[in-house]
Scaffold this motif. Structure first.
Motif, PDB file in Angstrom:
ATOM      1  N   GLY A  56       0.713  -1.072  -0.223  1.00 19.54           N
ATOM      2  CA  GLY A  56       0.069  -0.073   0.159  1.00 19.54           C
ATOM      3  C   GLY A  56       0.871   1.272   0.033  1.00 19.54           C
ATOM      4  O   GLY A  56       1.974   1.135  -0.249  1.00 19.54           O
ATOM      5  N   ALA A  57       0.171   2.339   0.260  1.00 14.26           N
ATOM      6  CA  ALA A  57       1.248   3.367   0.302  1.00 14.26           C
ATOM      7  C   ALA A  57       0.253   4.510   1.017  1.00 14.26           C
ATOM      8  O   ALA A  57      -1.231   4.698   1.170  1.00 14.26           O
ATOM      9  N   ILE A  58       0.869   5.495   1.814  1.00 13.31           N
ATOM     10  CA  ILE A  58       0.067   6.867   2.419  1.00 13.31           C
ATOM     11  C   ILE A  58       0.653   7.913   1.571  1.00 13.31           C
ATOM     12  O   ILE A  58       1.723   8.197   1.303  1.00 13.31           O
ATOM     13  N   VAL A  59      -0.168   8.736   1.169  1.00 10.21           N
ATOM     14  CA  VAL A  59       0.089  10.029   0.403  1.00 10.21           C
ATOM     15  C   VAL A  59      -0.281  11.260   1.334  1.00 10.21           C
ATOM     16  O   VAL A  59      -1.133  11.124   2.198  1.00 10.21           O
ATOM     17  N   ALA A  60       0.724  12.199   1.128  1.00  9.22           N
ATOM     18  CA  ALA A  60       0.283  13.652   1.907  1.00  9.22           C
ATOM     19  C   ALA A  60      -0.182  14.588   0.680  1.00  9.22           C
ATOM     20  O   ALA A  60       0.637  14.817  -0.271  1.00  9.22           O
ATOM     21  N   GLU A  61      -1.214  15.286   0.753  1.00  8.42           N
ATOM     22  CA  GLU A  61      -1.689  16.113  -0.023  1.00  8.42           C
ATOM     23  C   GLU A  61      -1.884  17.527   0.693  1.00  8.42           C
ATOM     24  O   GLU A  61      -2.294  17.590   1.660  1.00  8.42           O
TER      25      GLU A  61
END
Length: 159
Positions: A56-61
């Motif tokens: 998976g991945a975690i993103v910052a926006e």
């Protein structure tokens, strides 16, 4: 629009933006790492495939734009993270630290024993960041074709 930083789990629809974020973030290392980082070979297709598996991945926006991300995958009873990426214009704001903390929170949610990562020996500043967050060296390894260690494996126990 709000300048609030939003961290969230990635979906397959984020694959192209993740690939672009990794490319922009790792560009500073082009020609400086031996062997060259595998980050330069990341594609949206490969990332989309990873996101549909156990990874998976975690993103910052911020303001609807992805400015950072980190890839994660289960490794034994730990959560491993890699490709920690913050675009150059967003550095110095603590976003990398926030992403690592989000990985740790996810590992706790899954009731895992710890979190692992690999960092190049030459990236001393990255090692300092991880050490300051409680990560300790557990081993060193050589990339294929090298007769000396090129990477440090680090781990933080969560229980």
């Amino acid at each position: 629009m709000s300048d609030t930083l939003l961290l969230r789990a990635a979906t397959a629809a984020d694959a192209a933006a993740i690939a672009a974020t990794i490319a922009a973030s790792f560009e500073q290392y082009r020609g400086k790492l031996e062997p060259e980082s595998g980050a330069f070979r990341e594609t949206a297709e490969a990332i989309a495939a990873e996101l549909t598996r156990e990874s998976g991945a975690i993103v910052a926006e911020r303001n609807g734009r992805m400015i950072a991300c980190v890839m994660v995958q289960l490794m034994e009873d730990d959560l491993y993270f890699g490709r920690l990426s913050v675009v150059p214009e967003a550095r110095g704001e603590g976003i990398a630290r926030r992403l690592v903390e989000a990985v740790e929170d996810e590992a706790r949610r899954r009731e895992l024993a710890g979190v692992r990562l690999g960092v190049r020996i030459v990236l001393v500043e990255n090692q300092k960041l991880f050490s300051s967050m409680g990560y300790v060296e557990i081993s060193r390894e050589a990339h294929e074709g090298f007769d000396h260690p090129t990477s440090i494996n680090m781990r933080k126990a969560l229980r």
